[in-house]
Design a protein around this motif. Sequence first.
Motif, mmCIF file in Angstrom:
data_model
loop_
_atom_site.group_PDB
_atom_site.id
_atom_site.type_symbol
_atom_site.label_atom_id
_atom_site.label_comp_id
_atom_site.label_asym_id
_atom_site.label_seq_id
_atom_site.Cartn_x
_atom_site.Cartn_y
_atom_site.Cartn_z
ATOM 1 N N ARG A 18 0.835 -1.340 -0.005
ATOM 2 C CA ARG A 18 -0.223 -0.081 -0.009
ATOM 3 C C ARG A 18 0.898 1.284 0.123
ATOM 4 N N ALA A 19 2.155 1.193 -0.077
ATOM 5 C CA ALA A 19 2.983 2.297 -0.028
ATOM 6 C C ALA A 19 2.985 3.169 1.143
ATOM 7 N N ILE A 20 2.673 2.548 2.428
ATOM 8 C CA ILE A 20 2.627 3.210 3.742
ATOM 9 C C ILE A 20 3.633 2.823 4.345
ATOM 10 N N SER A 21 4.261 3.929 5.178
ATOM 11 C CA SER A 21 5.574 4.063 5.826
ATOM 12 C C SER A 21 5.276 3.531 7.290
ATOM 13 N N CYS A 22 6.013 2.796 7.457
ATOM 14 C CA CYS A 22 6.249 2.291 8.935
ATOM 15 C C CYS A 22 7.481 2.125 9.464
ATOM 16 N N GLY A 23 7.773 3.306 10.236
ATOM 17 C CA GLY A 23 9.232 3.256 10.845
ATOM 18 C C GLY A 23 9.533 2.473 12.069
ATOM 19 N N VAL B 151 -3.515 -3.837 9.006
ATOM 20 C CA VAL B 151 -2.517 -2.527 8.820
ATOM 21 C C VAL B 151 -3.356 -1.838 7.769
ATOM 22 N N ASP B 152 -3.450 -0.496 8.266
ATOM 23 C CA ASP B 152 -4.134 0.470 7.364
ATOM 24 C C ASP B 152 -3.391 1.822 7.697
ATOM 25 N N SER B 153 -3.554 2.726 7.058
ATOM 26 C CA SER B 153 -2.846 4.107 7.167
ATOM 27 C C SER B 153 -2.822 4.794 8.608
ATOM 28 N N GLY B 154 -3.816 4.211 9.401
ATOM 29 C CA GLY B 154 -3.986 4.520 10.513
ATOM 30 C C GLY B 154 -3.020 3.900 11.724
ATOM 31 N N GLY B 155 -2.802 2.630 11.222
ATOM 32 C CA GLY B 155 -1.974 2.021 12.303
ATOM 33 C C GLY B 155 -1.934 0.328 12.083
ATOM 34 N N VAL B 156 -1.278 -0.403 13.134
ATOM 35 C CA VAL B 156 -1.378 -1.910 13.082
ATOM 36 C C VAL B 156 -2.250 -2.082 14.359
ATOM 37 N N ARG B 157 -3.285 -3.069 13.709
ATOM 38 C CA ARG B 157 -4.281 -3.378 14.614
ATOM 39 C C ARG B 157 -4.028 -4.994 14.903
ATOM 40 N N VAL B 158 -3.642 -5.141 16.205
ATOM 41 C CA VAL B 158 -3.440 -6.371 16.733
ATOM 42 C C VAL B 158 -4.628 -6.887 17.675
ATOM 43 N N ARG C 221 -0.286 2.673 27.002
ATOM 44 C CA ARG C 221 0.672 3.613 26.404
ATOM 45 C C ARG C 221 0.800 3.694 25.061
ATOM 46 N N LEU C 222 1.271 2.599 24.647
ATOM 47 C CA LEU C 222 1.805 2.628 23.088
ATOM 48 C C LEU C 222 0.819 2.455 22.159
ATOM 49 N N SER C 223 -0.496 2.227 22.625
ATOM 50 C CA SER C 223 -1.598 2.067 21.586
ATOM 51 C C SER C 223 -2.364 3.175 21.561
ATOM 52 N N ARG C 224 -2.827 3.621 20.365
ATOM 53 C CA ARG C 224 -3.919 4.920 20.038
ATOM 54 C C ARG C 224 -5.437 4.461 20.624
ATOM 55 N N ASP C 225 -5.384 3.048 20.408
ATOM 56 C CA ASP C 225 -6.860 2.695 20.897
ATOM 57 C C ASP C 225 -6.752 1.393 21.274
ATOM 58 N N VAL C 226 -7.339 0.884 22.385
ATOM 59 C CA VAL C 226 -7.411 -0.446 23.104
ATOM 60 C C VAL C 226 -8.875 -0.491 23.373
ATOM 61 N N VAL D 265 -4.609 -0.712 18.691
ATOM 62 C CA VAL D 265 -4.230 -0.177 17.440
ATOM 63 C C VAL D 265 -2.929 0.911 17.629
ATOM 64 N N VAL D 266 -1.810 0.362 17.283
ATOM 65 C CA VAL D 266 -0.544 0.968 17.314
ATOM 66 C C VAL D 266 -0.290 1.961 16.145
ATOM 67 N N PRO D 267 -0.241 3.261 16.672
ATOM 68 C CA PRO D 267 -0.001 4.247 15.100
ATOM 69 C C PRO D 267 1.446 3.965 14.392
ATOM 70 N N LEU D 268 1.250 4.231 13.120
ATOM 71 C CA LEU D 268 2.318 4.326 12.360
ATOM 72 C C LEU D 268 3.165 5.340 12.565
ATOM 73 N N ARG D 269 2.808 6.317 12.751
ATOM 74 C CA ARG D 269 3.673 7.648 13.063
ATOM 75 C C ARG D 269 4.142 8.037 11.724
#
Length: 137
Positions: free
Chosen positions: A35-40, A72-79, A113-118, A133-137
């Motif tokens: 998807r050409a999404i950046s994940c640092g 995975v989407d542009s908003g983050g990694v959903r585990v 703390r590390l997740s945007r949404d739990v 959901v962990v943000p891709l930043r």
Amino acid sequence: MSPATRREPCRRVPCGPSDARRTVERVVAERCRARAISCGPAAMEDALVVTSELTTNAILHGGGITGFDVAVDSGGVRVSVSDRSDELPVAVAPADERGYTRLGGRGWPIVCRLSRDVRVAQLPCGGKRITAVVPLR
């Protein structure tokens, strides 16, 4: 569900945290590339720590891992990790009533703390699913 938020089905439930982390690394790399999404590196590390904590907690406190999913989407990694226990996760004080340091008990605060949404969902047949959901930043 749009292709940008399509879930990556897991062929099997991981047997432990290291297996789950490898799955997350593979899925994130594949989906971000497609998807050409950046994940640092920092975002990937956060996703791996959250994965490790959720799977470890499912094994230690939830009667084992019964389900696992990564998206995975542009908003983050959903585990998402499911287990057999109906008990909700709680943060435990780092010291007991006498002031002695407790072993463990820090995983849930780390996930939060590390997740945007739990989210914690009770499952119809018993147990629960925790999705972070962990943000891709």
